[in-house]
Design an enzyme around this catalytic site. Structure first.
Site, PDB file in Angstrom:
ATOM      1  N   TRP A 297       9.043   9.156 -17.622  1.00 38.57           N
ATOM      2  CA  TRP A 297       7.583   9.098 -17.492  1.00 38.57           C
ATOM      3  C   TRP A 297       6.919   9.775 -18.696  1.00 38.57           C
ATOM      4  O   TRP A 297       7.406  10.786 -19.188  1.00 38.57           O
ATOM      5  CB  TRP A 297       7.139   9.787 -16.207  1.00 38.57           C
ATOM      6  CG  TRP A 297       7.718   9.211 -14.947  1.00 38.57           C
ATOM      7  CD1 TRP A 297       8.671   9.768 -14.150  1.00 38.57           C
ATOM      8  CD2 TRP A 297       7.377   7.959 -14.331  1.00 38.57           C
ATOM      9  NE1 TRP A 297       8.956   8.952 -13.089  1.00 38.57           N
ATOM     10  CE2 TRP A 297       8.171   7.832 -13.168  1.00 38.57           C
ATOM     11  CE3 TRP A 297       6.478   6.931 -14.650  1.00 38.57           C
ATOM     12  CZ2 TRP A 297       8.098   6.729 -12.333  1.00 38.57           C
ATOM     13  CZ3 TRP A 297       6.399   5.827 -13.803  1.00 38.57           C
ATOM     14  CH2 TRP A 297       7.203   5.729 -12.666  1.00 38.57           C
ATOM     15  N   ASN A 332      -8.022  -1.713  -0.169  1.00 42.64           N
ATOM     16  CA  ASN A 332      -6.571  -1.838  -0.328  1.00 42.64           C
ATOM     17  C   ASN A 332      -6.166  -2.596  -1.586  1.00 42.64           C
ATOM     18  O   ASN A 332      -5.200  -2.220  -2.259  1.00 42.64           O
ATOM     19  CB  ASN A 332      -5.952  -2.526   0.896  1.00 42.64           C
ATOM     20  CG  ASN A 332      -4.437  -2.428   0.868  1.00 42.64           C
ATOM     21  OD1 ASN A 332      -3.886  -1.339   0.814  1.00 42.64           O
ATOM     22  ND2 ASN A 332      -3.749  -3.564   0.859  1.00 42.64           N
ATOM     23  N   TRP A 350       4.616   8.136 -10.240  1.00 40.42           N
ATOM     24  CA  TRP A 350       3.939   7.715  -9.013  1.00 40.42           C
ATOM     25  C   TRP A 350       3.680   8.865  -8.053  1.00 40.42           C
ATOM     26  O   TRP A 350       2.738   8.838  -7.267  1.00 40.42           O
ATOM     27  CB  TRP A 350       4.749   6.615  -8.307  1.00 40.42           C
ATOM     28  CG  TRP A 350       6.138   7.036  -7.904  1.00 40.42           C
ATOM     29  CD1 TRP A 350       7.277   6.927  -8.647  1.00 40.42           C
ATOM     30  CD2 TRP A 350       6.542   7.642  -6.665  1.00 40.42           C
ATOM     31  NE1 TRP A 350       8.359   7.422  -7.954  1.00 40.42           N
ATOM     32  CE2 TRP A 350       7.944   7.870  -6.735  1.00 40.42           C
ATOM     33  CE3 TRP A 350       5.864   8.014  -5.509  1.00 40.42           C
ATOM     34  CZ2 TRP A 350       8.651   8.447  -5.689  1.00 40.42           C
ATOM     35  CZ3 TRP A 350       6.576   8.593  -4.464  1.00 40.42           C
ATOM     36  CH2 TRP A 350       7.954   8.808  -4.573  1.00 40.42           C
ATOM     37  N   TRP A 373       2.808   3.504  -2.779  1.00 40.62           N
ATOM     38  CA  TRP A 373       3.040   3.997  -4.147  1.00 40.62           C
ATOM     39  C   TRP A 373       4.425   3.610  -4.651  1.00 40.62           C
ATOM     40  O   TRP A 373       4.587   3.213  -5.805  1.00 40.62           O
ATOM     41  CB  TRP A 373       2.827   5.515  -4.216  1.00 40.62           C
ATOM     42  CG  TRP A 373       1.374   5.825  -4.460  1.00 40.62           C
ATOM     43  CD1 TRP A 373       0.435   6.140  -3.526  1.00 40.62           C
ATOM     44  CD2 TRP A 373       0.698   5.799  -5.716  1.00 40.62           C
ATOM     45  NE1 TRP A 373      -0.792   6.308  -4.126  1.00 40.62           N
ATOM     46  CE2 TRP A 373      -0.653   6.106  -5.467  1.00 40.62           C
ATOM     47  CE3 TRP A 373       1.099   5.538  -7.026  1.00 40.62           C
ATOM     48  CZ2 TRP A 373      -1.616   6.169  -6.499  1.00 40.62           C
ATOM     49  CZ3 TRP A 373       0.144   5.597  -8.046  1.00 40.62           C
ATOM     50  CH2 TRP A 373      -1.191   5.907  -7.779  1.00 40.62           C
TER      51      TRP A 373
END
Length: 469
Positions: A297, A332, A350, A373
């Protein structure tokens, strides 16, 4: 002998299995909610909303001529205090948890109740089907939604439970008055400055509005954030202010069509993600797919802050994040867009996004949120493939075509013409001056180039797959 009804995330006196059984089988009954400060999230709309709902339940119970006792502090110590205060306490009723913190707490407290000769009566109440109820032919839990759903939809669904309230059985004396004051102060200090409408009556009204005004358009309308076509029941389902059996029965009773079936399928997803969390108890902290456990990441803190503030330069992402920060709720479709943007475009873990949603959402449900997620990050079971990356601009053009939603939550773009509303940086300097929006001053440049970011994300995910596990 005295029994206890222990409320948790079942903040209602209708369609409540444990409460129904407690009234039916008890001679004398204490209604109780236990507050554990160790669970608090500071500056959290999530918890401010939840405890506002607890206070509302307390008021409703008092209006019925009963009383809700409040325990405050460590769970075990709280119940030790209760046992000292009520020596003839011999049974407890509650709707149990099958996952997460709730399961850990329940397992520990069962040992305490056994040691103190307190009979435990626990029930599965929060979902239509328990986490371990639906298994494949080999006796294993499903990892993919479609075969799970095919079996799920064929099973009979439980019907709403009738609760025969007998207020004469309920202990009305305030056993821990100082704890009630602590709860009131907790809610007061939290300062929930949003339009939050708690309680079962509000939930039933919301269900009625959904069925009468939105259900027929749900299949298509639910994808468009500027149309109010979603059920908006998630807040009430997470607190348990309305029973899932009540929702199922009401929607199932309507004329069968694609929109009705689509909504009922969403309730199947709710059960599925509950099952996934029970099967993967470490999923809040660990990816389910082992091959993506070593993603490198980028975790740029400045970019993360811009994402949380709605200042990324991508109007649909920014409008969505500002909706969340303003209302404690997000549509959503937008949850998928902003999660994809954070994990794939910005290459930010995440887990950081999941934790931010945990803090901000008034409908926060761990199973749904973590599941969502991990789906967006391609690390979960039955997740979106890692190479499928939402283009935020084309998503914006598709689901907010005229830019009405963007203009509502990003008012600095109000005067921008439709042709530029999804990518205002494409305006010439003259056009920027004409509408009074200077890109880089009044509204940011995009913080990342999507085309570059997409290639980078695919490369990073493929590198993680190649690492020997």
């Amino acid at each position: 002998m005295t029994s206890v009804m222990w409320f948790r995330r079942d903040l209602r006196i209708e369609d409540n299995i444990a409460l129904s059984q407690a009234f039916e089988k008890s001679e004398k009954l204490i209604l109780l909610f236990q507050v554990n400060p160790e669970q608090f999230l500071n500056n959290s709309m999530n918890h401010a909303a939840f405890f506002t709902s607890v206070l509302h339940l307390k008021k409703v119970i008092e209006e019925e001529g009963m009383h809700l006792q409040i325990l405050f502090g460590d769970v075990k110590e709280s119940f030790e205090q209760l046992k000292e205060t009520v020596s003839d306490w011999s049974a407890i009723y509650f709707n149990q948890d099958e996952k997460g913190y709730g399961k850990k707490r329940d397992d520990e407290m069962r040992a305490f109740f056994k040691d103190n000769q307190i009979q435990v009566h626990s029930y599965l109440d929060h979902y239509l089907h328990g986490a371990y109820e639906i298994q494949n032919n080999a006796g294993d839990l499903y990892k993919v939604f479609t075969p799970y759903y095919n079996k799920w939809i064929e099973l009979d669904k439980p019907t709403p439970i009738k609760v025969e309230i007998d207020s004469q059985k309920v202990v009305k004396e305030k056993l821990f008055e100082e704890n009630e004051q602590k709860l009131e102060k907790l809610v007061e200090d939290a300062q929930l400055n949003i339009d939050y409408n708690p309680g079962t009556e509000a939930a039933k009204e919301q269900l009625k509005i959904f069925i009468e005004e939105r259900l027929d358009d749900y299949k298509i309308g639910r994808d468009f954030p500027n149309q109010d076509k979603t059920s908006r029941l998630s807040q009430h389902l997470r607190t348990g202010e309305i029973g899932i059996r009540t929702v199922w029965a009401a929607v199932k009773a309507e004329t069968s069509n694609e929109s009705q079936q689509t909504f009922l399928k969403e309730l199947g997803w709710r059960d599925f993600y509950h099952m996934v969390y029970a099967a993967n108890p470490e999923q809040k902290d660990k990816p389910i797919k082992e091959q993506f456990a070593h993603i490198q990441w980028d975790n740029d803190e400045e970019q993360f802050e811009k994402w949380t503030q709605g200042k990324t330069g991508y109007p649909i992402v920014d409008a969505a994040m500002r909706q969340l920060n303003t209302l404690g709720w997000m549509h959503n479709r937008l949850r998928m867009i902003v999660a994809s943007f954070l994990t794939k475009d910005l290459l930010i873990d995440w887990r950081k996004g999941e934790q931010y949603f945990q803090q901000m959402l008034t409908d926060y449900d761990p199973s749904n949120n973590i599941g969502g997620w991990q789906w967006a990050a391609s690390t979960g079971t039955d997740a979106v493939p890692y190479f499928r990356i939402f283009n935020p601009t084309t998503q914006s053009e598709k689901y907010d075509k005229s830019g009405d939603f963007i203009r509502e939550f990003v008012p600095e773009l109000k005067a921008v013409k439709n042709k530029y509303i999804h990518a205002p940086e494409k305006m010439s300097q003259e056009e920027q001056k004409e509408v009074g929006v200077i890109i880089g001053e009044d509204y940011p440049h995009p913080i990342v180039n999507h085309s570059y970011a997409r290639k980078r994300a695919i490369s990073v995910y493929e590198e993680s797959k190649d690492i020997k596990h």
